[in-house]
Motif scaffolding. Structure first.
Motif, PDB file in Angstrom:
ATOM      1  N   ILE A 115      64.369  37.199  27.275  1.00 21.99           N
ATOM      2  CA  ILE A 115      64.083  37.930  28.512  1.00 21.99           C
ATOM      3  C   ILE A 115      62.762  38.678  28.384  1.00 21.99           C
ATOM      4  O   ILE A 115      61.943  38.685  29.309  1.00 21.99           O
ATOM      5  N   VAL A 116      62.537  39.325  27.227  1.00 18.80           N
ATOM      6  CA  VAL A 116      61.282  40.054  27.013  1.00 18.80           C
ATOM      7  C   VAL A 116      60.095  39.108  27.164  1.00 18.80           C
ATOM      8  O   VAL A 116      59.113  39.412  27.856  1.00 18.80           O
ATOM      9  N   ALA A 117      60.168  37.938  26.530  1.00 23.81           N
ATOM     10  CA  ALA A 117      59.062  36.979  26.616  1.00 23.81           C
ATOM     11  C   ALA A 117      58.909  36.435  28.029  1.00 23.81           C
ATOM     12  O   ALA A 117      57.794  36.271  28.527  1.00 23.81           O
ATOM     13  N   GLN A 118      60.017  36.154  28.685  1.00 16.02           N
ATOM     14  CA  GLN A 118      59.977  35.544  30.013  1.00 16.02           C
ATOM     15  C   GLN A 118      59.424  36.505  31.061  1.00 16.02           C
ATOM     16  O   GLN A 118      58.659  36.108  31.942  1.00 16.02           O
ATOM     17  N   VAL A 119      59.809  37.774  30.976  1.00 18.80           N
ATOM     18  CA  VAL A 119      59.422  38.742  32.001  1.00 18.80           C
ATOM     19  C   VAL A 119      58.050  39.339  31.727  1.00 18.80           C
ATOM     20  O   VAL A 119      57.222  39.488  32.636  1.00 18.80           O
ATOM     21  N   TYR A 120      57.750  39.657  30.471  1.00 17.90           N
ATOM     22  CA  TYR A 120      56.544  40.437  30.147  1.00 17.90           C
ATOM     23  C   TYR A 120      55.468  39.624  29.425  1.00 17.90           C
ATOM     24  O   TYR A 120      54.405  40.158  29.128  1.00 17.90           O
ATOM     25  N   GLY A 121      55.743  38.349  29.130  1.00 17.55           N
ATOM     26  CA  GLY A 121      54.746  37.516  28.474  1.00 17.55           C
ATOM     27  C   GLY A 121      54.821  37.634  26.967  1.00 17.55           C
ATOM     28  O   GLY A 121      55.574  38.442  26.410  1.00 17.55           O
ATOM     29  N   VAL A 122      54.003  36.828  26.272  1.00 21.25           N
ATOM     30  CA  VAL A 122      54.097  36.740  24.811  1.00 21.25           C
ATOM     31  C   VAL A 122      52.989  37.490  24.089  1.00 21.25           C
ATOM     32  O   VAL A 122      53.023  37.586  22.864  1.00 21.25           O
ATOM     33  N   THR A 134      73.491  38.215  20.816  1.00 21.58           N
ATOM     34  CA  THR A 134      72.696  38.972  21.788  1.00 21.58           C
ATOM     35  C   THR A 134      71.197  38.832  21.545  1.00 21.58           C
ATOM     36  O   THR A 134      70.394  39.082  22.446  1.00 21.58           O
ATOM     37  N   VAL A 135      70.817  38.455  20.325  1.00 17.52           N
ATOM     38  CA  VAL A 135      69.393  38.478  19.943  1.00 17.52           C
ATOM     39  C   VAL A 135      68.559  37.445  20.707  1.00 17.52           C
ATOM     40  O   VAL A 135      67.521  37.799  21.286  1.00 17.52           O
ATOM     41  N   PRO A 136      68.951  36.143  20.748  1.00 15.95           N
ATOM     42  CA  PRO A 136      68.105  35.183  21.473  1.00 15.95           C
ATOM     43  C   PRO A 136      67.928  35.506  22.954  1.00 15.95           C
ATOM     44  O   PRO A 136      66.787  35.518  23.447  1.00 15.95           O
ATOM     45  N   PRO A 137      69.013  35.787  23.728  1.00 15.79           N
ATOM     46  CA  PRO A 137      68.779  36.072  25.154  1.00 15.79           C
ATOM     47  C   PRO A 137      68.002  37.352  25.392  1.00 15.79           C
ATOM     48  O   PRO A 137      67.193  37.419  26.329  1.00 15.79           O
ATOM     49  N   THR A 138      68.203  38.378  24.560  1.00 14.81           N
ATOM     50  CA  THR A 138      67.461  39.631  24.748  1.00 14.81           C
ATOM     51  C   THR A 138      65.967  39.408  24.557  1.00 14.81           C
ATOM     52  O   THR A 138      65.144  39.814  25.392  1.00 14.81           O
TER      53      THR A 138
END
Length: 404
Positions: free
Chosen positions: A330-337, A323-327
């Motif tokens: 998603i945070v990086a993809q949606v909200y930026g780094v 679950t760790v990589p996709p979770t």
């Protein structure tokens, strides 16, 4: 003032190698804590709830400190956070061995090691990966780092079991304290020059980033689902050795099972990272949680033998930290780094609330009912909930007004 040259990305190979080794040490040490439950409680004359409560506090302290450790890593770089985390980790392990009361044990094992883990595990390392790995390779890179943590479990659990059997549980903790210090030189590989002094001007404030995330339904659903991950894996990781011994199994069966979870999770987490590059990550997460529930039901229904335990461990291992990589992707993809470590820490706090309840309820219910069975079924029901909770998550990057 930092320059463009200062902020050029670190080598992806360097980031992945050092980050993977750090996660291997940090996660590998903590994954074996269940092996200490019986020797410590028997030697100190404590109940299982005493030990379970200390590890529950560890998980909640890890989660509560995570957003702050992540914010510091985002602002000043991961290097300094990793140095402090490694020192606290080593100190906590030493004091865990020396504690003679439940309160002191909770302070060392719970608060100190929990805070240390917030600065030496995924949120901090993934922030560096997010800032230095191209978006098209980010999910894969996170899968590599998560797989390293799984390899750490596979490698460290037999080592920790051998240390306990050969040198005793106290000396084993002293050795692990020395091992935790190896994180410090590895942290040099994650030192980002442009962030070392916090000189870069932020494009978005911390408060604005938090308001934006919590105002977004996908963030809330993702956080709710991650709660279940923590409940399931920490309950199983801490209490399965005692559950198997209660059923008359040899301690070596539990050691082998924990090692198998770590070994097969290497493939599961790497595979989840690869699949996250090709398929919607919310579907991957839902499938993982649903399959976990199904595997637990089959394990409880089947006759308990060493082979059934090994099959359960191998199958659950594929789903363990996958679950760790996709979770985090998603945070990086949606909200930026920019604030990835902090926002990842916020999501992870929910994971650790689940961990707190999983490990503590395991001990609390066992001491009162004399059985772990009710907790197993709670884990099944929560897995179904998490599978449904991840479906509303949307993975489209947020659009922000252009800066003036």
């Amino acid at each position: 003032m930092s320059t463009a040259a200062d902020r050029r990305p670190l080598s992806m190979t360097q980031v992945l190698l050092c980050g993977a080794l750090i996660v291997t040490l940090s996660m590998g040490i903590r994954h074996g804590f269940g092996l200490w439950l019986q020797p410590i409680t028997m030697d100190r004359g404590w109940t299982r709830e005493t030990f379970s409560f200390a590890l529950a506090v560890q998980n909640i302290a890890w989660g509560a400190a995570g957003p702050f450790a992540g914010a510091l890593a985002d602002r000043f770089g991961a290097f300094r956070v990793l140095l402090v985390g490694a020192l606290l980790y080593a100190l906590g392990l030493v004091l865990m061995a020396l504690a003679t009361s439940g309160l002191a044990f909770t302070g060392a094992t719970g608060l100190l090691i929990g805070i240390a883990q917030s600065g030496t595990t995924y949120a901090v390392v993934y922030g560096v990966i997010g800032r230095n790995v191209a978006p098209e390779k980010r999910s894969w890179a996170m899968g590599v780092a998560a797989a390293a943590g799984s390899f750490g479990q596979f490698m460290m659990v037999p080592v920790e079991s051998w240390l306990i059997a050969t040198w005793g549980w106290q000396s084993a903790l002293f050795v692990l304290g020395c091992a935790a210090l190896a994180i410090m030189p590895l942290a040099l590989g994650l030192k980002e020059p442009g962030l070392a002094g916090g000189a870069a001007r932020p494009q978005q404030s911390i408060g604005a980033a938090l308001r934006e995330a919590f105002g977004h339904g996908s963030f809330r659903w993702l956080t709710a689902g991650y709660f279940v991950c923590g409940f399931q894996v920490v309950f199983i990781g801490v209490h399965m050795p005692s559950y198997l011994r209660d059923q008359g199994m040899d301690p070596s069966v539990a050691t082998t099972a924990l090692a198998l979870i770590g070994l097969f999770n290497v493939f599961g987490t790497y595979g989840a990272g690869v699949l996250g590059q090709r398929f919607p990550k919310r579907h991957i997460l839902s499938a993982i949680y649903l399959l976990r529930s199904a595997v637990i039901v089959i394990f409880l229904a089947a006759p308990l033998t060493p082979m059934s335990v090994y099959l359960f461990a191998a199958t659950m291992g594929v789903l363990w930290l996958s679950t760790v990589p996709p979770t985090n992707a998603i945070v990086a993809q949606v909200y930026g780094v920019q604030y990835m470590s902090m926002l990842g820490g916020v999501v992870f706090f929910s994971h650790q609330v689940g961990s707190f309840l999983g490990v503590w309820l395991g001990g609390w219910i066992y001491d009162r009912a004399g059985s772990y069975t009710p907790v197993w079924w709670i884990a099944v029901a929560l897995g179904i909930f998490a599978a449904l909770a991840n479906q509303p998550v949307r993975e489209t990057p947020l659009l922000r007004p252009a800066a003036a």
